[in-house]
Scaffold this motif. Structure first.
Motif, short mmCIF file in Angstrom:
data_model
loop_
_atom_site.label_atom_id
_atom_site.label_comp_id
_atom_site.label_asym_id
_atom_site.label_seq_id
_atom_site.Cartn_x
_atom_site.Cartn_y
_atom_site.Cartn_z
N GLN A 231 45.07 41.76 40.16
CA GLN A 231 44.26 42.17 39.01
C GLN A 231 44.82 43.43 38.36
OE1 GLN A 231 40.10 42.43 39.96
NE2 GLN A 231 39.85 40.23 40.29
N TYR A 232 45.38 44.34 39.17
CA TYR A 232 45.87 45.59 38.59
C TYR A 232 47.17 45.38 37.79
CZ TYR A 232 48.45 45.52 43.06
OH TYR A 232 49.22 45.15 44.13
N ARG A 236 44.20 45.10 30.00
CA ARG A 236 43.22 44.62 29.03
C ARG A 236 43.33 45.42 27.73
NH1 ARG A 236 41.26 39.64 30.39
NH2 ARG A 236 40.88 39.56 32.66
N THR A 259 43.69 34.16 31.81
CA THR A 259 43.47 34.22 33.26
C THR A 259 42.11 33.66 33.63
OG1 THR A 259 42.51 36.45 33.13
CG2 THR A 259 44.89 36.29 33.46
N ASP A 261 39.26 34.20 36.97
CA ASP A 261 38.94 35.05 38.12
C ASP A 261 38.92 34.21 39.39
OD1 ASP A 261 38.14 37.01 39.83
OD2 ASP A 261 36.32 37.54 38.74
N LYS A 266 40.36 40.62 43.83
CA LYS A 266 41.70 41.18 43.94
C LYS A 266 42.69 40.53 42.99
CE LYS A 266 41.14 42.19 48.89
NZ LYS A 266 41.69 41.92 50.25
N ASP A 267 42.55 39.20 42.77
CA ASP A 267 43.58 38.47 42.04
C ASP A 267 43.02 37.72 40.85
OD1 ASP A 267 45.60 39.09 44.06
OD2 ASP A 267 44.55 37.66 45.34
N PHE A 268 43.96 37.37 39.93
CA PHE A 268 43.67 36.49 38.80
C PHE A 268 44.59 35.27 38.89
CE2 PHE A 268 42.29 40.35 36.19
CZ PHE A 268 40.94 40.02 36.31
#
Length: 304
Positions: A231-232, A236, A259, A261, A266-268
């Protein structure tokens, strides 16, 4: 009050006993009125049957016969009303003894012995805890999956029944040992959150779950042949999402992506914008500018 707050009780156990003297007197009065109505009915019946015999012998007029018949029917109606009053009085008397409708744990008791109560007074809240229900929100991806599979309305229940087991994680990170199962899914998407409300049932044989506790519902979903990024790594910009792709000359360029969720926090899942084998900036993506040179650590180079 027969049990204190927090006490585990079984179905049918008496929880509260309300002063029943007035209710008992009302029942006795209703029973006396019923007896009087039955006596009146019996007298009206005898008079009607007598006038009926006399009418057949042409001794009395049809007026007297009809009048006695109406009196008999009125007496029967009075008996029915009296019986209803007796049943109503019995119900009111029954309300004076409050029993547990389900097995569970007694909540807060706001009243004490001697307090005056009314039909609107809450005596306590009994939490049936053999099976606990948790509500949580799921994304529209669930609905999209239904549409993708061409699912019909009458097949939704089957789809819900085949959903993977759910795990309940408490606020302290402890995972509840018993798995839950989705039992319902609302048919309306929340316009503000874009999610649907779902309900999961968890068995609670040891009584470790209590009504009102909060936690996280975890449900595993498998996706094949997809690209997953941290995600980091996603930046956006208003309503758009982008990642920085590393080109052959080691410079970064912004790529718009779409993307989904994963739900793990933690992830996309990247559904468009990237291809297998693309390299992107992960750590420090928010600080990267267009055309900036990207340096890889020795460990990352060896990993390639």
């Amino acid at each position: 009050m027969n049990y204190p707050e927090g006490q585990q009780v079984k179905k049918g156990q008496t929880l509260f006993i309300i002063d029943s003297r007035n209710a008992q007197l009302e029942l006795e009065a209703a029973q006396a009125n019923l007896q009087a109505a039955l006596a009146q009915e019996n007298s009206a019946k005898l008079e009607y049957e007598s006038n009926k015999n006399l009418f057949e012998k042409k001794i009395v007029s049809s007026y007297m016969l009809n009048n006695s018949e109406n009196s008999y029917k009125q007496a029967q109606a009075s008996v029915a009303q009296a019986r209803a009053a007796v049943n109503r009085a019995k119900v009111n008397l029954g309300f004076c003894t409050i029993t547990a409708s389900v097995p569970g744990i007694i909540g807060e008791i706001p009243v004490r012995t001697g307090d005056q109560v009314s039909p609107m007074t809450q005596l306590t809240m009994l939490s049936g805890n053999t099976t606990m229900y948790a509500e949580f929100s799921v994304t529209e991806a669930i609905v999209e999956a239904m549409v993708k599979e061409g699912m019909k309305a009458n097949e939704v229940e089957k789809y819900i029944a085949n959903l993977p087991p759910a795990t309940f994680v408490m606020k302290n990170g402890t995972e509840y040992p018993h798995k839950g199962h989705v039992i319902s899914l609302t048919g309306v998407v929340n316009s503000e959150t874009g999610s649907l409300t779902s309900k999961v049932s968890f068995p609670n044989p040891d009584g470790h779950l209590y009504s009102g506790i909060q936690g996280t519902i975890v449900m595993p979903f498998a996706e094949k042949s997809v690209i997953v990024v941290p995600q980091y790594a996603v930046v956006r910009l208003q309503d758009k999402a982008q990642v920085y792709k590393v080109k052959a000359d080691s410079t970064a360029t912004a790529i718009e992506v779409t993307t989904e969720d994963t739900g793990n926090g933690k992830d996309f899942i990247v559904t468009s914008g990237l291809n297998e084998g693309d390299q992107i900036v992960t750590t420090g993506a928010n600080n990267v500018t267009e055309g900036q040179k990207v340096l890889f650590s020795e460990e990352e180079v060896k990993g390639e």
